[in-house]
Write a protein that holds these residues in place. Structure first.
Motif, short mmCIF file in Angstrom:
data_model
loop_
_atom_site.label_atom_id
_atom_site.label_comp_id
_atom_site.label_asym_id
_atom_site.label_seq_id
_atom_site.Cartn_x
_atom_site.Cartn_y
_atom_site.Cartn_z
N LYS A 38 0.84 -1.20 0.00
CA LYS A 38 0.00 0.00 0.00
C LYS A 38 0.87 1.26 0.00
O LYS A 38 0.57 2.24 -0.68
N ALA A 39 1.97 1.22 0.75
CA ALA A 39 2.88 2.37 0.78
C ALA A 39 3.50 2.60 -0.59
O ALA A 39 3.68 3.74 -1.03
N THR A 55 0.67 4.01 -2.96
CA THR A 55 0.28 5.40 -2.69
C THR A 55 1.44 6.36 -2.85
O THR A 55 1.26 7.56 -2.73
N ARG A 65 4.25 6.52 -0.97
CA ARG A 65 4.99 6.87 0.25
C ARG A 65 6.43 6.39 0.18
O ARG A 65 7.32 7.03 0.70
N ILE A 66 6.65 5.24 -0.44
CA ILE A 66 8.00 4.74 -0.67
C ILE A 66 8.12 4.34 -2.12
O ILE A 66 7.12 4.00 -2.77
N THR A 67 9.35 4.37 -2.64
CA THR A 67 9.57 4.00 -4.04
C THR A 67 10.52 2.81 -4.10
O THR A 67 11.58 2.83 -3.48
N GLN A 105 11.90 7.58 3.54
CA GLN A 105 10.69 7.99 2.83
C GLN A 105 9.45 7.69 3.67
O GLN A 105 8.52 8.48 3.72
N TRP A 106 9.43 6.55 4.31
CA TRP A 106 8.29 6.14 5.13
C TRP A 106 8.08 7.14 6.25
O TRP A 106 6.96 7.59 6.51
N GLN A 132 9.12 10.25 6.39
CA GLN A 132 8.80 11.58 5.86
C GLN A 132 7.38 11.66 5.33
O GLN A 132 6.71 12.68 5.50
N ASN A 133 6.89 10.61 4.70
CA ASN A 133 5.60 10.65 4.00
C ASN A 133 4.44 10.05 4.78
O ASN A 133 3.34 9.94 4.26
N THR A 134 4.66 9.65 6.00
CA THR A 134 3.61 9.05 6.80
C THR A 134 3.27 9.96 7.96
O THR A 134 4.14 10.53 8.60
#
Length: 188
Positions: A21-22, A25, A27-29, A44-45, A47-49
């Motif tokens: 899901k991350a 969406t 949130r991570i690449t 990334q997790w 920062q974007n969560t």
């Protein structure tokens, strides 16, 4: 080459579905080969969560003043009789008492609607909309037929041509109906 989705999920302590899901969406690449670089993905997790709820609940709990419970003779804590017990919070932050209260309010509202239905105080929305539509159509048809019925009588009283009177009245009625048609009633 990085970690697989399942391996990264074990690394994070979450399910592989949460990792998928991350990724979905954004949130991570993942890396081009589909694997995940754990260091970059962790950054990334974070920062974007959004902050997790547990951390917010811990902040609320830690700011509250906690009194030590009185201890019985055997060293087992006891509750004071004068101290009200607060209901335990579930994961969503709603207590059992709050959930029961919401449930009782909902039941009361449903009973009120049921009673109004039995007393014939409620109107079926579809029937009401159809009835209003039918009334509006009858009103429109009556207005469209009015110039043909009255133009001859008005023309003879005014001493003008009946056809000209009919054309003038019909144009005025159609303009008026167009203006009325632009009004949009709100049906909620």
């Amino acid at each position: 080459m990085g970690l697989s989705i399942r391996a990264y999920a074990r690394h994070r302590g979450v399910s592989h579905v949460a990792v998928k899901k991350a990724i979905d969406t954004g949130r991570i690449t993942p890396l081009p080969d589909g694997t995940i670089d754990p260091d970059a993905a962790d950054a990334q997790w974070a920062q974007n969560t959004l902050q997790p709820r547990k951390a917010a609940e811990q902040v609320k709990v830690s700011t509250a003043k906690v009194r030590p419970a009185p201890v019985a003779a055997e060293g087992v804590p006891q509750r004071e009789a004068s101290e009200p017990s607060s209901p335990p919070l579930s994961a969503g932050g709603t207590s059992l008492l709050q959930a029961r209260t919401v449930n009782e309010v909902l039941k009361a509202q449903l009973n009120k609607v049921e009673l109004a239905h039995r007393k014939k105080e409620l109107v079926d929305r579809a029937q009401a909309v159809a009835h209003v539509f039918k009334l509006a159509r009858v009103e429109r048809d009556a207005w469209l037929n009015w110039p043909a019925r009255i133009s001859g009588q008005m023309a003879s009283k005014l001493g003008i041509d009946a056809h000209q009177m009919h054309v003038a009245l019909e144009a005025a009625v159609r303009e008026h109906l167009i203006e009325l048609g632009e009004l949009r009633p709100r049906v909620d």
